[in-house]
Design an enzyme around this catalytic site. Structure first.
Site, PDB file in Angstrom:
ATOM      1  N   ASP A  17       0.831  -1.213   0.000  1.00 15.90           N
ATOM      2  CA  ASP A  17       0.000   0.000   0.000  1.00 15.90           C
ATOM      3  C   ASP A  17       0.865   1.262   0.000  1.00 15.90           C
ATOM      4  O   ASP A  17       1.987   1.255   0.510  1.00 15.90           O
ATOM      5  CB  ASP A  17      -0.920  -0.026   1.232  1.00 15.90           C
ATOM      6  N   ASN A  67       1.211   3.438  -2.920  1.00 16.31           N
ATOM      7  CA  ASN A  67       1.733   3.871  -4.228  1.00 16.31           C
ATOM      8  C   ASN A  67       1.232   5.260  -4.614  1.00 16.31           C
ATOM      9  O   ASN A  67       1.996   6.086  -5.121  1.00 16.31           O
ATOM     10  CB  ASN A  67       1.295   2.896  -5.327  1.00 16.31           C
ATOM     11  N   ARG A  87       0.108   7.731  -2.671  1.00 18.28           N
ATOM     12  CA  ARG A  87       0.685   8.802  -1.847  1.00 18.28           C
ATOM     13  C   ARG A  87       2.141   9.056  -2.210  1.00 18.28           C
ATOM     14  O   ARG A  87       2.617  10.188  -2.221  1.00 18.28           O
ATOM     15  CB  ARG A  87       0.547   8.447  -0.356  1.00 18.28           C
ATOM     16  N   TRP A  88       2.856   8.004  -2.534  1.00 12.52           N
ATOM     17  CA  TRP A  88       4.270   8.133  -2.940  1.00 12.52           C
ATOM     18  C   TRP A  88       4.358   9.023  -4.185  1.00 12.52           C
ATOM     19  O   TRP A  88       5.200   9.931  -4.260  1.00 12.52           O
ATOM     20  CB  TRP A  88       4.828   6.737  -3.223  1.00 12.52           C
ATOM     21  N   ASN A 108     -10.974  -2.448  -5.446  1.00 15.23           N
ATOM     22  CA  ASN A 108     -10.170  -1.553  -6.297  1.00 15.23           C
ATOM     23  C   ASN A 108     -10.781  -1.348  -7.691  1.00 15.23           C
ATOM     24  O   ASN A 108     -10.433  -0.401  -8.394  1.00 15.23           O
ATOM     25  CB  ASN A 108      -8.727  -2.061  -6.436  1.00 15.23           C
ATOM     26  N   ARG A 110     -12.090   2.154  -8.464  1.00 14.09           N
ATOM     27  CA  ARG A 110     -11.219   3.319  -8.698  1.00 14.09           C
ATOM     28  C   ARG A 110     -11.492   3.917 -10.085  1.00 14.09           C
ATOM     29  O   ARG A 110     -12.118   3.277 -10.923  1.00 14.09           O
ATOM     30  CB  ARG A 110      -9.755   2.887  -8.578  1.00 14.09           C
ATOM     31  N   ARG A 143       1.883  -4.832   6.289  1.00 14.07           N
ATOM     32  CA  ARG A 143       1.193  -3.791   5.528  1.00 14.07           C
ATOM     33  C   ARG A 143       2.047  -2.532   5.533  1.00 14.07           C
ATOM     34  O   ARG A 143       2.460  -2.056   6.600  1.00 14.07           O
ATOM     35  CB  ARG A 143      -0.194  -3.470   6.085  1.00 14.07           C
ATOM     36  N   SER A 161      -8.309  -4.560   5.047  1.00 13.80           N
ATOM     37  CA  SER A 161      -8.902  -4.325   3.722  1.00 13.80           C
ATOM     38  C   SER A 161      -9.310  -5.610   2.988  1.00 13.80           C
ATOM     39  O   SER A 161      -8.974  -5.797   1.810  1.00 13.80           O
ATOM     40  CB  SER A 161      -7.955  -3.479   2.855  1.00 13.80           C
TER      41      SER A 161
HETATM   42  C1  IPE Z   1      -5.602  -2.691  -0.201  1.00 18.27           C
HETATM   43  O1  IPE Z   1      -5.186  -1.387  -0.408  1.00 18.27           O
HETATM   44  C2  IPE Z   1      -5.555  -3.442  -1.485  1.00 18.27           C
HETATM   45  C3  IPE Z   1      -4.231  -3.617  -2.054  1.00 18.27           C
HETATM   46  C4  IPE Z   1      -3.099  -3.293  -1.514  1.00 18.27           C
HETATM   47  C5  IPE Z   1      -4.214  -4.229  -3.344  1.00 18.27           C
HETATM   48  P1  IPE Z   1      -6.242  -0.189  -0.574  1.00 18.27           P
HETATM   49  O2  IPE Z   1      -5.454   1.044  -0.670  1.00 18.27           O
HETATM   50  O3  IPE Z   1      -7.167  -0.498  -1.692  1.00 18.27           O
HETATM   51  O4  IPE Z   1      -7.043  -0.288   0.789  1.00 18.27           O
HETATM   52  P2  IPE Z   1      -7.960   0.796   1.508  1.00 18.27           P
HETATM   53  O5  IPE Z   1      -8.974   1.237   0.508  1.00 18.27           O
HETATM   54  O6  IPE Z   1      -7.088   1.918   1.912  1.00 18.27           O
HETATM   55  O7  IPE Z   1      -8.525   0.066   2.676  1.00 18.27           O
HETATM   56  C1  IPE Z   2      -1.561   0.243  -3.332  1.00 22.50           C
HETATM   57  O1  IPE Z   2      -1.352   1.595  -3.373  1.00 22.50           O
HETATM   58  C2  IPE Z   2      -1.785  -0.359  -4.703  1.00 22.50           C
HETATM   59  C3  IPE Z   2      -3.173  -0.762  -4.969  1.00 22.50           C
HETATM   60  C4  IPE Z   2      -4.144  -0.743  -4.117  1.00 22.50           C
HETATM   61  C5  IPE Z   2      -3.455  -1.237  -6.308  1.00 22.50           C
HETATM   62  P1  IPE Z   2      -2.551   2.637  -3.403  1.00 22.50           P
HETATM   63  O2  IPE Z   2      -2.904   2.895  -4.831  1.00 22.50           O
HETATM   64  O3  IPE Z   2      -3.664   2.177  -2.558  1.00 22.50           O
HETATM   65  O4  IPE Z   2      -1.870   3.914  -2.794  1.00 22.50           O
HETATM   66  P2  IPE Z   2      -2.474   4.920  -1.725  1.00 22.50           P
HETATM   67  O5  IPE Z   2      -2.989   4.109  -0.574  1.00 22.50           O
HETATM   68  O6  IPE Z   2      -3.566   5.660  -2.401  1.00 22.50           O
HETATM   69  O7  IPE Z   2      -1.330   5.796  -1.346  1.00 22.50           O
HETATM   70 MG    MG Z   3      -4.071   2.386  -0.588  1.00 21.98          MG
END
Ligand code: IPE
Ligand code: IPE
Ligand code: MG
Length: 246
Positions: free
Chosen positions: A21, A23, A25-26, A69, A72, A188, A196
């Site tokens: 998790d 990506n 925000r990075w 996801n 999104r 995590r 999640s």
């Molecule tokens: C959980 O991350 C799913 C994956 C890492 C693939 P999310 O970023 O989707 O989770 P929430 O929405 O913050 O709980």
């Molecule tokens: C995890 O990073 C990757 C997936 C859930 C596919 P995020 O895309 O959830 O990144 P944040 O949580 O918004 O930073």
């Molecule tokens: Mg995330």
């Protein structure tokens, strides 16, 4: 002494599961689009896979895309799917070279070209025996458990099973993860303290490790730190400390 050297190889977790998790925000921190973060997350996947295989961890499961996801923005979902196809294509030779097999858990409702690429990699690495790398793709634990409930119900209806015969093993054997032991360590990244919808049944007794590091920054040393933390814990499984130390 390096972090790696501090790890006790006879006390490795047999299965490490990771919620990758942070990506988005990075990327945001770098003034870039979310997909830039996902692209940079691939290096972390490579590092963790290599570190785990080198240590001798037999099973690694990565949460790459949850059922939720799909909600999104369309462009992000499409970007993630095409990143998946290109990454799998690029990484298959390395997986074979490193003797690592790929498996996927999830509800299979993936675009045909993604599914085809995955199936190709799964069959090309099926003979590899050093480590099993599982991608949770379009996965959610409630989907998995609902599926198990449906299977059991239909087996009872068809007379293959009686309600009295249903026990924990009946469930375990029908999970998408039935080919591996439960995760002993769940990591995590990104400072979020939640599960999640990941492996709810399987993590009943997992050690949980949370780190603020965002996934694209996660490197071998971060993985070693998580393993060392795991090795410092006393796993009691409901018993007392005295019983464990006997
Ligand atoms: C959980 O991350 C799913 C994956 C890492 C693939 P999310 O970023 O989707 O989770 P929430 O929405 O913050 O709980
Ligand atoms: C995890 O990073 C990757 C997936 C859930 C596919 P995020 O895309 O959830 O990144 P944040 O949580 O918004 O930073
Ligand atoms: Mg995330």
């Amino acid at each position: 002494m390096s972090l790696k050297d501090e790890i006790k190889l006879d006390r490795l977790p047999r299965h490490v599961a990771i919620i990758m998790d942070g990506n988005g925000r990075w990327a945001k921190q770098k003034g870039n689009v979310r997909l830039f973060g996902h692209k940079n997350g691939v290096k972390a996947v490579r590092e963790v896979t290599e570190a785990a295989a080198e240590l001798g961890v037999p099973y690694v499961t990565l949460y790459a895309f949850s059922t939720e996801n799909w909600n999104r923005p369309k462009a992000e979902v499409e970007g993630l799917m095409s990143l998946l196809v290109s990454t799998i294509a690029d990484e298959t030779p390395t997986l074979i070279k490193n003797n690592i097999s790929l498996r996927v858990i999830g509800n299979q409702s993936l675009p045909p070209q993604v599914k085809a690429k995955l199936d190709e990699c799964i069959s090309n690495t099926a003979h590899c025996s050093r480590m099993t790398l599982t991608l949770a793709l379009s996965y959610s634990s409630r989907w998995e458990l609902t599926n198990v409930a449906q299977q059991i119900a239909s087996e009872i209806k068809n007379g293959k099973l009686t309600p009295e015969e249903v026990d924990e093993n009946t469930i375990q054997e029908r999970l998408a993860t039935s080919y591996m032991p439960d995760p002993e360590l769940l990591i995590r990244t990104s400072g979020e303290y939640r599960i999640s919808n990941f492996l709810l049944w399987q993590i009943a007794y997992s050690e949980l490790y949370f780190t603020p590091t965002l996934w694209p920054d996660f490197r071998k040393d971060d993985f070693y730190k998580a393993i060392l933390d795991f090795q410092s814990r006393e796993r009691r499984f409901g018993m007392t400390s005295e019983q464990i130390q006997q």
